[in-house]
Design a protein around this motif. Structure first.
Motif, mmCIF file in Angstrom:
data_model
loop_
_atom_site.group_PDB
_atom_site.id
_atom_site.type_symbol
_atom_site.label_atom_id
_atom_site.label_comp_id
_atom_site.label_asym_id
_atom_site.label_seq_id
_atom_site.Cartn_x
_atom_site.Cartn_y
_atom_site.Cartn_z
ATOM 1 N N PRO A 342 0.784 -1.179 -0.110
ATOM 2 C CA PRO A 342 -0.021 0.031 0.072
ATOM 3 C C PRO A 342 0.751 1.276 -0.050
ATOM 4 C CG PRO A 342 -1.038 -1.833 1.630
ATOM 5 C CD PRO A 342 0.438 -1.986 1.147
ATOM 6 N N LEU A 343 2.030 1.164 0.216
ATOM 7 C CA LEU A 343 2.902 2.324 0.190
ATOM 8 C C LEU A 343 3.232 2.814 -1.276
ATOM 9 C CD1 LEU A 343 5.512 1.891 3.012
ATOM 10 C CD2 LEU A 343 3.904 3.614 3.100
ATOM 11 N N LEU A 344 3.107 1.826 -2.354
ATOM 12 C CA LEU A 344 3.547 1.980 -3.680
ATOM 13 C C LEU A 344 2.479 2.684 -4.521
ATOM 14 C CD1 LEU A 344 5.259 -1.704 -4.056
ATOM 15 C CD2 LEU A 344 6.420 0.448 -3.614
ATOM 16 N N THR A 345 2.941 3.278 -5.710
ATOM 17 C CA THR A 345 1.817 4.068 -6.145
ATOM 18 C C THR A 345 0.651 3.069 -6.616
ATOM 19 O OG1 THR A 345 3.218 5.982 -6.506
ATOM 20 C CG2 THR A 345 1.534 5.634 -8.169
ATOM 21 N N ALA A 346 1.229 2.274 -7.442
ATOM 22 C CA ALA A 346 0.176 1.234 -8.200
ATOM 23 C C ALA A 346 -0.807 0.646 -7.244
ATOM 24 C CB ALA A 346 1.041 0.013 -8.699
ATOM 25 N N TYR A 347 -0.792 0.392 -5.941
ATOM 26 C CA TYR A 347 -1.603 -0.053 -4.953
ATOM 27 C C TYR A 347 -2.306 1.180 -4.172
ATOM 28 C CZ TYR A 347 0.552 -4.175 -6.231
ATOM 29 O OH TYR A 347 1.167 -5.167 -7.191
ATOM 30 N N ASP A 349 -3.049 3.788 -5.957
ATOM 31 C CA ASP A 349 -4.093 4.014 -7.208
ATOM 32 C C ASP A 349 -5.328 2.957 -7.105
ATOM 33 O OD1 ASP A 349 -2.555 6.397 -7.848
ATOM 34 O OD2 ASP A 349 -1.580 5.295 -9.608
ATOM 35 N N LEU A 350 -5.129 2.096 -6.529
ATOM 36 C CA LEU A 350 -6.076 0.797 -6.462
ATOM 37 C C LEU A 350 -7.191 0.956 -5.383
ATOM 38 C CD1 LEU A 350 -4.273 -2.463 -7.821
ATOM 39 C CD2 LEU A 350 -5.918 -1.134 -8.859
ATOM 40 N N GLY A 351 -6.582 2.025 -4.395
ATOM 41 C CA GLY A 351 -7.360 2.202 -3.296
ATOM 42 C C GLY A 351 -7.070 1.708 -1.969
ATOM 43 N N PHE A 352 -5.985 1.401 -1.952
ATOM 44 C CA PHE A 352 -5.263 0.690 -0.832
ATOM 45 C C PHE A 352 -4.457 1.985 0.023
ATOM 46 C CE2 PHE A 352 -5.097 -2.931 -3.489
ATOM 47 C CZ PHE A 352 -6.050 -3.874 -2.461
ATOM 48 N N ASP A 353 -4.612 1.845 1.422
ATOM 49 C CA ASP A 353 -4.180 2.693 2.251
ATOM 50 C C ASP A 353 -3.323 2.046 3.506
ATOM 51 O OD1 ASP A 353 -3.648 4.713 4.197
ATOM 52 O OD2 ASP A 353 -5.729 5.442 4.007
ATOM 53 N N ILE A 354 -2.004 2.500 3.470
ATOM 54 C CA ILE A 354 -1.179 1.978 4.455
ATOM 55 C C ILE A 354 -1.818 2.230 5.846
ATOM 56 C CG2 ILE A 354 0.197 4.160 4.825
ATOM 57 C CD1 ILE A 354 1.327 0.319 4.740
ATOM 58 N N ALA A 355 -2.483 2.965 6.290
ATOM 59 C CA ALA A 355 -3.048 3.264 7.520
ATOM 60 C C ALA A 355 -3.827 1.856 7.921
ATOM 61 C CB ALA A 355 -4.024 4.117 7.753
ATOM 62 N N ASP A 356 -4.422 1.138 6.880
ATOM 63 C CA ASP A 356 -5.108 -0.026 7.135
ATOM 64 C C ASP A 356 -4.368 -1.230 7.331
ATOM 65 O OD1 ASP A 356 -7.772 1.354 6.633
ATOM 66 O OD2 ASP A 356 -7.504 0.907 4.669
ATOM 67 N N PHE A 357 -3.039 -1.105 7.275
ATOM 68 C CA PHE A 357 -2.005 -2.224 7.440
ATOM 69 C C PHE A 357 -1.007 -1.893 8.445
ATOM 70 C CE2 PHE A 357 -4.033 -2.401 3.360
ATOM 71 C CZ PHE A 357 -4.430 -3.458 3.133
ATOM 72 N N PRO A 358 -1.131 -1.413 9.613
ATOM 73 C CA PRO A 358 -0.081 -1.007 10.821
ATOM 74 C C PRO A 358 0.832 -1.768 10.852
ATOM 75 C CG PRO A 358 -2.507 -1.711 11.779
ATOM 76 C CD PRO A 358 -2.703 -1.611 10.512
ATOM 77 N N GLY A 359 0.440 -3.363 11.061
ATOM 78 C CA GLY A 359 1.628 -4.015 11.325
ATOM 79 C C GLY A 359 2.391 -4.301 10.306
ATOM 80 N N ALA A 360 2.239 -4.307 9.013
ATOM 81 C CA ALA A 360 3.108 -4.276 7.950
ATOM 82 C C ALA A 360 3.950 -2.930 7.757
ATOM 83 C CB ALA A 360 2.437 -4.405 6.585
ATOM 84 N N HIS A 361 3.268 -2.057 8.022
ATOM 85 C CA HIS A 361 4.072 -0.658 8.303
ATOM 86 C C HIS A 361 4.985 -0.529 9.217
ATOM 87 C CE1 HIS A 361 4.750 3.693 8.665
ATOM 88 N NE2 HIS A 361 4.656 3.691 7.151
ATOM 89 N N ALA A 362 4.533 -1.253 10.480
ATOM 90 C CA ALA A 362 5.544 -0.998 11.603
ATOM 91 C C ALA A 362 6.815 -1.763 11.378
ATOM 92 C CB ALA A 362 4.867 -1.558 12.798
ATOM 93 N N PHE A 363 6.527 -3.200 10.757
ATOM 94 C CA PHE A 363 7.756 -3.770 10.795
ATOM 95 C C PHE A 363 8.785 -3.340 9.508
ATOM 96 C CE2 PHE A 363 10.261 -7.331 9.078
ATOM 97 C CZ PHE A 363 10.331 -8.221 10.060
#
Length: 404
Positions: A342-347, A349-363
């Motif tokens: 969700p940090l990448l432009t392509a995703y 643009d598909l509507g994904f938000d890194i705020a919805d993936f706190p575990g992945a972002h923290a790691f």
């Protein structure tokens, strides 16, 4: 400079490729078939098809599962783009799941919770060479998902596809990678433990409830434009005539590249042994620094030791990046695996938000990948550990080392 991940090529590798070049047959042929047999042997499966990339293998796996528009496919947010882009390629909806706290991996329960009546398949990821245990996932998914036809109907659940780009030769209990999920994609890219320069393979577990000979024919045909005969078969006497049964793809692996992989397989057990030794040396050398290495042991796990993933005691992404720069200036090349999708432009643009993936972002925020390859000496590992310890002391003087 200690490089991050150069390939290891020997004179035997070079001679194997030259032999194919001199043979006059350089596209897919007998050498590729021998390579496939060896890959099936290593992965504990009854068959394999060599392809141009793991991405091609993943897409063909989805298509073999009958995935298309209107379907959903579940995939981790913490992975490389290839794990998810193929879902878009076949017209299905990408459904991402977060990592568990302190881990790059989702739990099987989190994956199962994302499954709906439209889920045709689930893609799991063997990050760093650690096999993901899909056996309990298969149990949790029984009777769920879109299982109206095809392989899913035979399984009674969504098809489980393993992105095993990192894990050729790994095992979980007595099961080699390739025999855990329903379908498994391997990568032989230049940075992988075993390389064909570019390449991949698709395998399937030996007890998959389908006509496996028909599955193999389908994969081969779809990797060759939908053509019913390959070039070698067409070259034999008057047997040139063929049919095209679908407007398919071109993603076969030629013998020139298969020869390189076949040569490397002859020493692959030693390759894995050395990589595991290097991981153990990192663990010893970084003890007391506050660095946490991703666990490659686990219960029953024998990792392929593809990546040396470390969690640093730093506060944020900016300081992690400063550590990478300090390492570079000390003669060590490091990397990050991976930016969550969700940090990448392509995703995005598909509507994904890194705020919805706190575990992945923290790691991701404190992750650093250290050099791990066969050109590393014991002294090189010691140099990397010293350079990282020094960089972390600099972080402490900047007041950006995490209290953890």
């Amino acid at each position: 400079m200690i490089p991050f991940s150069p390939p290891t090529l020997t004179e035997d590798d070079i001679n194997a490729v030259v032999e194919v070049l001199r043979s006059g047959w350089i596209t897919s042929g007998p050498v590729g078939r021998r390579f496939e047999e060896r890959i099936a042997e290593v992965s504990g499966t009854t068959g394999a098809v060599a392809l141009s990339s793991a991405t091609a293998a993943l897409e063909l796996a989805l298509r073999a599962a009958g995935t298309g528009p209107g379907d959903e496919v579940v995939v981790p947010a913490y992975t490389y783009t290839a794990s998810a882009s193929v879902i878009d390629h076949v017209g299905a909806k990408i459904v991402m799941v977060d990592s568990e706290p302190g881990s790059p991996f989702p739990s099987v329960e989190r994956i199962a919770a994302a499954v709906t009546g439209r889920t045709r398949a689930v893609i799991t990821v063997d990050l760093a060479g650690i096999p993901f245990d899909s056996r309990p996932l298969a149990t949790l998914l029984a009777g769920r998902g879109r299982i109206d036809a095809g392989l899913g109907a035979a399984l009674g659940r969504p098809v489980i596809i393993s992105d095993s780009a990192h894990s050729l030769g790994a095992r979980l209990d007595s099961y080699p990678t390739g025999s855990l999920a329903d379908l498994t994609a391997f990568s032989f890219h230049a940075v992988k433990n075993l390389t064909t320069a570019e390449g991949g393979a698709l395998t399937w577990r030996s007890d998959l409830p389908t006509d496996q000979e028909a599955l193999e024919r389908w994969v081969r045909t779809y990797s060759l434009h939908g053509q019913t005969k390959d070039a070698l078969a067409k070259s034999r006497g008057a047997s040139w005539e063929y049919d095209v049964i679908a407007p398919a793809y071109k993603c076969n692996l030629p013998d020139t590249l298969a020869a390189l992989g076949l040569s490397q397989l002859d020493r692959y057990a030693r390759t894995l042994e050395r990589r595991r030794e290097l991981l153990a040396q990192y663990a010893e050398g970084l003890a007391g620094t506050g660095v946490t290495l991703l666990d490659h042991g686990g219960d029953g796990v024998v990792s392929a030791a593809h990546l040396a993933i470390a969690t640093l005691p730093v506060a944020d992404v900016a300081e992690r990046n400063r550590v990478i720069q300090d390492l570079y200036e000390a003669g060590v090349s490091a990397n990050v695996h991976y930016k969550p999708l969700p940090l990448l432009t392509a995703y995005r643009d598909l509507g994904f938000d890194i705020a919805d993936f706190p575990g992945a972002h923290a790691f991701y925020s404190t992750e650093l990948t250290l050099p791990l390859h066969l050109a590393l000496s014991d002294a090189d590992v010691a140099q990397v550990c010293t350079a990282l310890a020094t960089a972390l002391r600099r972080s402490a003087t900047r007041g950006t080392v995490s209290a953890a």
